[in-house]
Design an enzyme around this catalytic site. Sequence first.
Site, short mmCIF file in Angstrom:
data_model
loop_
_atom_site.label_atom_id
_atom_site.label_comp_id
_atom_site.label_asym_id
_atom_site.label_seq_id
_atom_site.Cartn_x
_atom_site.Cartn_y
_atom_site.Cartn_z
N SER A 1 26.87 -29.32 49.50
CA SER A 1 27.81 -28.37 50.09
C SER A 1 27.05 -27.25 50.78
O SER A 1 25.84 -27.08 50.58
CB SER A 1 28.70 -27.78 49.01
N LYS A 2 27.77 -26.48 51.56
CA LYS A 2 27.20 -25.33 52.25
C LYS A 2 26.56 -24.38 51.23
O LYS A 2 25.50 -23.83 51.47
CB LYS A 2 28.32 -24.63 53.03
N ARG A 3 27.23 -24.25 50.08
CA ARG A 3 26.69 -23.36 49.04
C ARG A 3 25.31 -23.82 48.55
O ARG A 3 24.46 -23.00 48.24
CB ARG A 3 27.65 -23.28 47.84
N GLY B 1 23.06 -25.23 50.31
CA GLY B 1 22.11 -24.79 51.33
C GLY B 1 21.76 -23.33 51.13
O GLY B 1 20.59 -22.94 51.14
#
Length: 509
Positions: free
Chosen positions: A263-265, A267
Site C-alpha cells: 500500500s501507499k502507507r 512506501g
Amino acid sequence: MNKKVRVRFAPSPTGGLHLGGVRTVLFNYLFAKHFDGDFIVRIEDTDQSRFVEGAEDYIFKTLAWCGLEPDESPRHGDQQSKYAPYRQSERKSIYKKYAEELIAKGFAYYAFDTSTELEAKRKEINNFQYNHATRLQMKNSLTLSKDAVEKLLKDNTPHVVRINMPLNEEIKFTDMIRGEVSFNSSQVDDKVLLKADEMPTYHLAVVVDDYLMNITHAFRGEEWLPSAPVHILLWQYLFGLENMPQWAHLPLILKPDGNGKLSKRDGDRLGFPVFAMDWVDPKTNEITTGFKERGFLPEAFVNMLAMLGWNDGTDQEIFLMSELIEKFSMEHVHKNGAKFDYEKAKWYNGEWIKRTPTYNLRFAIYDLLKSNEIIPDENKLEQVIELVKDRCTLLTDFVQQSSFFFKSPETFDIAAIQPKWNEQKNLFFLELIREFELMQFWNHDSLENEFKELASANQIKPGELMLPLRIMLVGGKFGPHVFNIAEILGKEETIKRIQHTLKLLTSTT
Ligand code: GLU
C-alpha cells in the site's frame, strides 16, 4: 483468435496511480499489442462521491510517461465511434434500460429502503447484508404488492435496483491465470446495480460497457475476484455467457516481506515510492512521491513492473518494450502475489541508465541539474553524463555525481586530507600547478603522466596524493577517475580549485 482483441483498463479517477494499477495497464497493453489488438481506457467515474479533481489527468500523464498510450479513451481515438463516450458519467443514460430488463426477467428488483431504515437493520442484525436471508424483511418489489410498487415509482420515491442473487447456485468461470474458479451464489449479497440518482454502480456499468465496447479480455487486479460472480451472472442474464470476455485476475503486488498487499502507507513507512508519478492531493496539497520524480526512467519502471508476476520462461530480466510485446503471454503470469523489492527496482534503473544512449539522457539531466540550481555547460554535459552514468542508479544521483563539473563545490572535505598533510605535499601541489600551467595538451593521459612523474621526482607515492587531488577537484571522496575530471574541468578551473584548497589547508594547519 478470430475476433479482434480488445482489452480495457478501467480506472476510477480517485487519486494517484499505484504501481499495481500501472502493471494492470501494462499487461493489458502487452496482450493487446501482441495480438495487434486495441487497448482501451475507460474512466469509471460513476461513484461521484469518490471523484477526485485532477485524477483523470494524472492517469493519462502517467500512461504517456510510461509509453503505454491507449488506442481509445476519452482523449484517444475517435470520439464519435460506436464505442464512445469513454467516461461512464457521460454514458449515464445507457444503463437504466439494462436494469429494467433485469427486473422484467426477475433477476433484479426495486428496493425502497431509506438510509434510516437500513441503518436500523444494521443495528438490529450483526454484519447485516442485504441478501437471500434478509431481502424478504425489507421494503422492495419482492415484498410489496405490484400496485404499491407502481405507486412508489409514480411518486418518484427514491429507490435503487438490486440484483436478486440466486440461492445456492454454483457460479463458475475460467480465469486465464487461475483456471477454473467457482463461487456459491448464496455467499454474495444483493449488490446495488442502479442508484437512486439513476447512476449505475460499478457492477452494472462494467458489464454493460464491456459488452458494448466489444471487450474480448478483461484483466484486472486480484482484488476484483470477489466481484466476479456478480459480473458473471449479469453477463448470463443480459448478454449470454458466450459473449463474455475472458477473465484474468492478476496477482497482487505484495509488501517486501510478503505480508499482504503493498500500500501507499508501506512506501511512506519504508521510504520508497508506490505511485507512478508524484500525486498532489487537491484537498490537502500533500505530495506523494512517484517513481518518476524519484529518478526512474520509464523504460526501467515498465521493465521492473513486467517482471512483477511474469517472466518469459528464461532468466532474461532486461526487456525492451518491443521484446515484452513479442514475448508476453498470459500463460507465464504467476498465480501467486509478487513481492516488491525496491533494491531490485533500483537495479533495473541502473541497468537502464547504462543502456540508454547518453544523448537520450541529456535533456532529463539538464532539467534535473537546472532544478538544483546548477547551470550545465551544454558543450560538456554529454561528456560528463558518459563519464558518470555507471555510478548512477537513479537519475537523481546525477546531481551529486555531476554538479561539481559545472559549479565549484561549496564545501571541501579537508578533514579527510588534513591528518596526513605535510609541507612536502604542499610543495608538490604548488609545483603541480606550475607544471599544469605549462601543459599544452590538456587530456587525462598527459595529466596523469605529469602527475606521476612529479610524484616520483618528489619521492611521494602517487597513491598518497590522489585523495587530496580528488578532494580538491570534487569536494568529497566520490566521482569518476580524477584525471578525467580534471580534463573536463579544464586547465583554469583545475588550477583554481587546487589553489583554493591549498589555501584552506594552510589556513587550518
Ligand atoms: N473501476 C475498477 C477499478 O477502479 C475496474 C475494475 C475492473 O477492471 O473491472 O479498478
